[in-house]
Scaffold this motif. Structure first.
Motif, PDB file in Angstrom:
ATOM      1  N   TYR A 114       0.928  -1.292   0.220  1.00  0.00           N
ATOM      2  CA  TYR A 114       0.030  -0.093   0.112  1.00  0.00           C
ATOM      3  C   TYR A 114       0.882   1.231  -0.119  1.00  0.00           C
ATOM      4  CZ  TYR A 114      -3.339   3.726   1.523  1.00  0.00           C
ATOM      5  OH  TYR A 114      -3.796   4.943   1.711  1.00  0.00           O
ATOM      6  N   ALA A 115       1.768   1.536   0.633  1.00  0.00           N
ATOM      7  CA  ALA A 115       2.562   2.661   1.125  1.00  0.00           C
ATOM      8  C   ALA A 115       3.571   2.836  -0.275  1.00  0.00           C
ATOM      9  CB  ALA A 115       3.491   2.458   2.235  1.00  0.00           C
ATOM     10  N   PRO A 116       4.075   1.557  -0.709  1.00  0.00           N
ATOM     11  CA  PRO A 116       5.131   2.018  -1.885  1.00  0.00           C
ATOM     12  C   PRO A 116       4.218   2.371  -3.109  1.00  0.00           C
ATOM     13  CG  PRO A 116       5.656  -0.079  -0.938  1.00  0.00           C
ATOM     14  CD  PRO A 116       4.668   0.336   0.053  1.00  0.00           C
ATOM     15  N   PHE A 117       3.123   1.508  -3.245  1.00  0.00           N
ATOM     16  CA  PHE A 117       2.100   2.145  -4.369  1.00  0.00           C
ATOM     17  C   PHE A 117       1.756   3.778  -4.099  1.00  0.00           C
ATOM     18  CE2 PHE A 117       1.580  -2.396  -5.790  1.00  0.00           C
ATOM     19  CZ  PHE A 117       2.149  -1.982  -6.960  1.00  0.00           C
ATOM     20  N   CYS A 118       1.680   4.075  -2.957  1.00  0.00           N
ATOM     21  CA  CYS A 118       1.234   5.588  -2.933  1.00  0.00           C
ATOM     22  C   CYS A 118       2.424   6.418  -3.298  1.00  0.00           C
ATOM     23  CB  CYS A 118       0.821   5.607  -1.219  1.00  0.00           C
ATOM     24  SG  CYS A 118      -0.839   5.169  -0.745  1.00  0.00           S
ATOM     25  N   LEU A 119       3.578   6.062  -2.760  1.00  0.00           N
ATOM     26  CA  LEU A 119       4.882   6.869  -3.239  1.00  0.00           C
ATOM     27  C   LEU A 119       4.742   6.672  -4.827  1.00  0.00           C
ATOM     28  CD1 LEU A 119       7.368   5.590  -0.677  1.00  0.00           C
ATOM     29  CD2 LEU A 119       6.415   8.081  -1.048  1.00  0.00           C
ATOM     30  N   TYR A 120       4.623   5.709  -5.387  1.00  0.00           N
ATOM     31  CA  TYR A 120       4.396   5.569  -6.826  1.00  0.00           C
ATOM     32  C   TYR A 120       3.795   6.597  -7.457  1.00  0.00           C
ATOM     33  CZ  TYR A 120       3.741   3.546 -11.643  1.00  0.00           C
ATOM     34  OH  TYR A 120       3.589   3.567 -13.007  1.00  0.00           O
ATOM     35  N   ALA A 121       2.486   6.576  -6.818  1.00  0.00           N
ATOM     36  CA  ALA A 121       1.303   7.526  -7.474  1.00  0.00           C
ATOM     37  C   ALA A 121       1.829   9.030  -7.365  1.00  0.00           C
ATOM     38  CB  ALA A 121      -0.046   7.471  -6.450  1.00  0.00           C
ATOM     39  N   LYS A 122       2.914   9.263  -6.398  1.00  0.00           N
ATOM     40  CA  LYS A 122       3.439  10.720  -6.308  1.00  0.00           C
ATOM     41  C   LYS A 122       4.081  11.196  -7.791  1.00  0.00           C
ATOM     42  CE  LYS A 122       5.920  13.683  -3.250  1.00  0.00           C
ATOM     43  NZ  LYS A 122       6.542  13.929  -1.819  1.00  0.00           N
ATOM     44  N   ARG A 123       4.427  10.122  -8.248  1.00  0.00           N
ATOM     45  CA  ARG A 123       4.875  10.447  -9.723  1.00  0.00           C
ATOM     46  C   ARG A 123       3.930  11.298 -10.801  1.00  0.00           C
ATOM     47  NH1 ARG A 123       8.172   5.072 -11.759  1.00  0.00           N
ATOM     48  NH2 ARG A 123       9.584   5.042  -9.992  1.00  0.00           N
ATOM     49  N   PHE A 124       2.689  11.155 -10.426  1.00  0.00           N
ATOM     50  CA  PHE A 124       1.692  11.646 -10.926  1.00  0.00           C
ATOM     51  C   PHE A 124       0.975  12.841 -10.326  1.00  0.00           C
ATOM     52  CE2 PHE A 124       2.273   7.246 -12.014  1.00  0.00           C
ATOM     53  CZ  PHE A 124       2.603   7.380 -13.480  1.00  0.00           C
ATOM     54  N   ILE A 125       0.470  12.529  -8.958  1.00  0.00           N
ATOM     55  CA  ILE A 125      -0.066  13.400  -8.224  1.00  0.00           C
ATOM     56  C   ILE A 125       0.594  13.857  -6.944  1.00  0.00           C
ATOM     57  CG2 ILE A 125      -2.344  13.487  -6.769  1.00  0.00           C
ATOM     58  CD1 ILE A 125      -3.454  11.461  -9.143  1.00  0.00           C
ATOM     59  N   GLU A 126       0.382  15.184  -6.765  1.00  0.00           N
ATOM     60  CA  GLU A 126       1.162  15.660  -5.289  1.00  0.00           C
ATOM     61  C   GLU A 126       0.357  15.571  -4.154  1.00  0.00           C
ATOM     62  OE1 GLU A 126       4.207  17.017  -4.603  1.00  0.00           O
ATOM     63  OE2 GLU A 126       4.687  16.359  -6.508  1.00  0.00           O
ATOM     64  N   GLU A 127      -1.156  15.632  -4.255  1.00  0.00           N
ATOM     65  CA  GLU A 127      -1.990  15.648  -3.072  1.00  0.00           C
ATOM     66  C   GLU A 127      -1.788  14.267  -2.289  1.00  0.00           C
ATOM     67  OE1 GLU A 127      -3.107  16.563  -6.184  1.00  0.00           O
ATOM     68  OE2 GLU A 127      -3.076  18.675  -5.831  1.00  0.00           O
ATOM     69  N   LYS A 128      -1.300  14.193  -1.060  1.00  0.00           N
ATOM     70  CA  LYS A 128      -1.340  12.760  -0.382  1.00  0.00           C
ATOM     71  C   LYS A 128      -2.799  12.268  -0.514  1.00  0.00           C
ATOM     72  CE  LYS A 128       0.285  10.958   3.879  1.00  0.00           C
ATOM     73  NZ  LYS A 128       0.349  11.236   5.194  1.00  0.00           N
ATOM     74  N   GLU A 129      -3.579  12.919  -0.008  1.00  0.00           N
ATOM     75  CA  GLU A 129      -4.904  12.186   0.183  1.00  0.00           C
ATOM     76  C   GLU A 129      -5.399  11.646  -0.733  1.00  0.00           C
ATOM     77  OE1 GLU A 129      -4.170  15.617   1.312  1.00  0.00           O
ATOM     78  OE2 GLU A 129      -3.797  15.074   3.266  1.00  0.00           O
ATOM     79  N   ILE A 130      -5.377  12.372  -2.194  1.00  0.00           N
ATOM     80  CA  ILE A 130      -5.673  11.862  -3.445  1.00  0.00           C
ATOM     81  C   ILE A 130      -4.900  10.671  -3.989  1.00  0.00           C
ATOM     82  CG2 ILE A 130      -5.941  12.487  -5.794  1.00  0.00           C
ATOM     83  CD1 ILE A 130      -6.456  15.526  -4.909  1.00  0.00           C
ATOM     84  N   ARG A 131      -3.813  10.534  -3.521  1.00  0.00           N
ATOM     85  CA  ARG A 131      -3.123   9.393  -3.781  1.00  0.00           C
ATOM     86  C   ARG A 131      -3.322   8.228  -2.795  1.00  0.00           C
ATOM     87  NH1 ARG A 131       1.681  12.851  -2.946  1.00  0.00           N
ATOM     88  NH2 ARG A 131       2.128  11.655  -1.020  1.00  0.00           N
ATOM     89  N   GLU A 132      -3.675   8.305  -1.894  1.00  0.00           N
ATOM     90  CA  GLU A 132      -4.268   7.233  -1.011  1.00  0.00           C
ATOM     91  C   GLU A 132      -5.374   7.072  -1.438  1.00  0.00           C
ATOM     92  OE1 GLU A 132      -3.675   9.327   2.811  1.00  0.00           O
ATOM     93  OE2 GLU A 132      -1.425   8.868   2.859  1.00  0.00           O
ATOM     94  N   ASP A 133      -6.262   7.872  -1.846  1.00  0.00           N
ATOM     95  CA  ASP A 133      -7.626   7.389  -1.978  1.00  0.00           C
ATOM     96  C   ASP A 133      -7.394   6.476  -3.546  1.00  0.00           C
ATOM     97  OD1 ASP A 133      -8.883   8.727  -0.129  1.00  0.00           O
ATOM     98  OD2 ASP A 133      -9.514  10.500  -1.266  1.00  0.00           O
ATOM     99  N   ILE A 134      -6.712   6.941  -4.223  1.00  0.00           N
ATOM    100  CA  ILE A 134      -6.436   6.131  -5.622  1.00  0.00           C
ATOM    101  C   ILE A 134      -5.849   4.813  -5.378  1.00  0.00           C
ATOM    102  CG2 ILE A 134      -5.026   5.935  -7.760  1.00  0.00           C
ATOM    103  CD1 ILE A 134      -5.654   9.084  -8.045  1.00  0.00           C
ATOM    104  N   VAL A 135      -5.078   4.685  -4.386  1.00  0.00           N
ATOM    105  CA  VAL A 135      -4.267   3.359  -4.215  1.00  0.00           C
ATOM    106  C   VAL A 135      -5.354   2.551  -3.438  1.00  0.00           C
ATOM    107  CG1 VAL A 135      -2.569   2.147  -3.171  1.00  0.00           C
ATOM    108  CG2 VAL A 135      -1.865   4.189  -4.321  1.00  0.00           C
ATOM    109  N   SER A 136      -6.071   3.178  -2.453  1.00  0.00           N
ATOM    110  CA  SER A 136      -7.149   2.481  -1.636  1.00  0.00           C
ATOM    111  C   SER A 136      -8.236   1.777  -2.850  1.00  0.00           C
ATOM    112  CB  SER A 136      -7.788   3.257  -0.713  1.00  0.00           C
ATOM    113  OG  SER A 136      -6.902   3.481   0.288  1.00  0.00           O
ATOM    114  N   GLU A 137      -8.791   2.684  -3.751  1.00  0.00           N
ATOM    115  CA  GLU A 137      -9.837   2.251  -4.552  1.00  0.00           C
ATOM    116  C   GLU A 137      -9.309   0.827  -5.507  1.00  0.00           C
ATOM    117  OE1 GLU A 137     -10.837   5.463  -6.948  1.00  0.00           O
ATOM    118  OE2 GLU A 137     -11.568   6.763  -5.246  1.00  0.00           O
TER     119      GLU A 137
END
Length: 188
Positions: A23-46
């Motif tokens: 979960y955490a590594p994919f949240c970091l991976y999503a940071k390549r595309f999106i800055e907002e932490k909450e949005i990244r976490e929502d996307i990975v959770s989804e």
């Protein structure tokens, strides 16, 4: 425990481990595309929720599962950005666009805007004309009552009223049906 329930239990355990490890590594991976932490976490959770909904259709501990999750996270991030761009473009368009009532004669006006236009037009009239119009349409007085109050003949009252209506028709011709309805119904 049946073989099917054992298999399901093992998949749930494997999924839980997959979630906790990645979960955490994919949240970091999503940071390549999106800055907002909450949005990244929502996307990975989804993505993980979607995977959980299809737990029977995949093997949580297979090599392709991580690649699939990575692809889903990337695609969901790109879809989010695409949607954001659409919203920004729309907001910019709305912001730049002149309000419809400023440049289109057949646009929709609020009742207050129509009253404002009516009073602006009435202000262009001589005082007696304006008084006759207001007393007749807004206060519901008869021509005889207005003539008596203003010390004028009924014929003059008719002429003032007619001239006022001509001006209103020229100035507010697109809105006359609505203005007439407003005046007749006594809402003005």
């Amino acid at each position: 425990m049946t073989k099917l329930s054992l298999l399901r239990h093992n998949k749930e355990q494997a999924f839980k481990q997959l979630y906790e490890e990645y979960y955490a590594p994919f949240c970091l991976y999503a940071k390549r595309f999106i800055e907002e932490k909450e949005i990244r976490e929502d996307i990975v959770s989804e993505v993980f929720v979607s995977l959980w909904d299809r737990i029977d259709a995949f093997e949580p501990d297979s090599d392709t599962t991580l690649g699939y999750i990575k692809m889903c996270v990337k695609n969901n991030c790109l879809n989010y950005l695409k949607h954001q761009e659409y919203e920004w473009n729309y907001a910019e368009l709305v912001h730049k666009k002149t309000p419809i009532y400023e440049n289109e004669p057949d646009s929709v006006y609020t009742l207050n805007e129509l009253y404002h236009m009516l009073y602006e037009t009435l202000d262009k009239l001589p005082e007696n004309y304006r008084t006759v119009f207001i007393e007749s349409f807004f206060n519901g007085k008869t021509h005889a009552e207005i003539a008596e109050e203003l010390n004028l003949s009924v014929k003059s009252i008719n002429r003032y009223k007619q001239k006022t209506m001509e001006l209103l028709q020229n100035e507010l011709k697109e809105y006359m049906p609505l203005l007439v309805f407003m005046l007749i119904s006594g809402r003005a």
